[in-house]
Design an enzyme around this catalytic site. Structure first.
Site, PDB file in Angstrom:
ATOM      1  NE  ARG A 248       7.597  -5.262  -2.389  1.00 32.21           N
ATOM      2  CZ  ARG A 248       8.484  -4.736  -3.222  1.00 32.21           C
ATOM      3  NH1 ARG A 248       9.304  -3.781  -2.779  1.00 32.21           N
ATOM      4  NH2 ARG A 248       8.564  -5.135  -4.467  1.00 32.21           N
ATOM      5  CD  GLU A 276       3.667   1.443  -2.205  1.00 31.99           C
ATOM      6  OE1 GLU A 276       4.570   2.142  -2.694  1.00 31.99           O
ATOM      7  OE2 GLU A 276       3.872   0.319  -1.691  1.00 31.99           O
ATOM      8  CG  HIS A 295       7.821   2.402  -3.084  1.00 33.30           C
ATOM      9  ND1 HIS A 295       6.913   1.377  -3.121  1.00 33.30           N
ATOM     10  CD2 HIS A 295       9.007   1.841  -3.423  1.00 33.30           C
ATOM     11  CE1 HIS A 295       7.520   0.245  -3.450  1.00 33.30           C
ATOM     12  NE2 HIS A 295       8.793   0.508  -3.641  1.00 33.30           N
TER      13      HIS A 295
END
Length: 337
Positions: A248, A276, A295
């Site tokens: 993360r 993100e 991601h």
């Protein structure tokens, strides 16, 4: 005999394509009554209320609406929520756990591609593959790549530091065992003997940062781990070391990381950021010593079918009265990513 009603709740389309292909939907129809092959995108309209009234098993996935008290009220016969994705945080409310409804998840299935991605990242980092690629394509000759082969690079005898013996961290450790790496592990929840059982050396975080040629993050994102990798920790890394983050973004103080990367002293392979999606002006996009991916370490494309298969397997065990392999409890929520 009345068959078990099974409902789906997730965001259809791009994010969940391949999670439940026709073959898995056919399996579900053999296990019970699949109330609708089209997943619910909300729990408030007439269709949702009608389906929930018959639902005993709810399969959730990425983009599912929040499963809380309102769903429990509408689905009074619900006995199991099977999450066909990784973390249930933000999707499955605490009241569901307290109600006695069983909850299971497919995080173990999502861990497999993340560990595979990490292994590839470690091997490429040790061999300086990205720098070789950049020099070769920029110069279109081998004037810079030939001398690089004489440097102290490669993967023989390298030290890899793993931060967090999570399900992904443990899989990475297992994948690294056939290689001739020295593996260090920082995880305050494990004793030295437990680390030895995993085949790694237990050490504190400062020691790991100083000794590792490659550092790979696999800790959960919790208040206690926020910015765990800060400027002081980054300063401890060896010149030429690589930091890999498939966990993360919030675990790293990214301002400190970008400052360190701007010196060219270390490299980074970054799959997750905080936020993100970095701002368009972020230096993550342009630094030559950063390999940035959007991601994708977790399940993408056909890998997503493993998530659905794990959820369907759990449903089959549940209906047979067998113990769930991946059951979650309320206490687990505090440790999840």
């Amino acid at each position: 005999m009345r068959q078990t009603g099974i409902a789906l709740a997730m965001q259809p389309g791009q994010r969940t394509e391949h999670v439940l292909p026709d073959a898995l939907l056919d399996r579900l129809e053999q296990l019970g009554v699949l109330l609708d092959r089209n997943p619910l995108e909300n729990f408030s309209d007439e269709r949702a209320r009608r389906i929930l009234a018959e639902t005993e098993i709810l399969i959730t996935g990425w983009g599912a609406p929040h499963v809380g008290a309102d769903v429990l009220s509408a689905a009074k016969g619900m006995k199991l929520v099977a999450h066909a994705a990784g973390t249930v945080k933000g999707i499955i409310g605490e009241e569901v756990f307290r109600s006695g409804v069983q909850v299971t998840h497919a995080a173990e299935a999502n861990a497999i591609p993340v560990a595979e991605f990490t292994l590839a990242a470690i091997v490429f980092a040790g061999k300086q593959v990205f720098r070789f690629r950049d020099y070769y394509t920029d110069d279109r000759n081998r004037e810079r790549t030939y001398p690089m082969q004489r440097l102290a690079i490669g993967n023989y005898g390298r030290t890899v530091g793993i931060i967090g013996a999570s399900r992904i961290g443990r899989r990475v450790i297992d994948l690294l065992k056939p290689f001739e790496f020295k593996i260090l592990l920082f995880d305050p929840t494990l004793s030295a003997s437990q680390c030895a059982e995993l085949g790694v050396a237990k050490c504190d975080l400062d020691t790991l940062m100083r000794r590792s040629d490659i550092v790979s993050l696999h800790a959960p994102s919790l208040p206690s781990t926020r910015h765990m990798i800060d400027a002081r920790k980054l300063a401890m890394m060896k010149d030429g070391a690589t930091l890999i983050n498939t966990a993360r973004g919030a675990i790293i103080d990214e301002a400190a990381l970008l400052t360190t990367l701007a010196t060219g002293r270390i490299d980074a392979i970054i799959d997750v950021t905080d936020p993100e999606i970095p701002e368009a002006s972020s230096a993550f996009y342009g630094l030559p010593n950063v390999f940035l991916t959007p991601h994708i370490a977790g399940a993408v494309g056909l890998e997503r079918s493993r998530l659905g298969a794990m959820a369907v397997d759990e449903i089959e065990r549940f209906l047979k009265g067998e113990p769930l392999l991946y059951a979650l409890t309320l206490a687990d929520l505090d440790r999840l990513a």
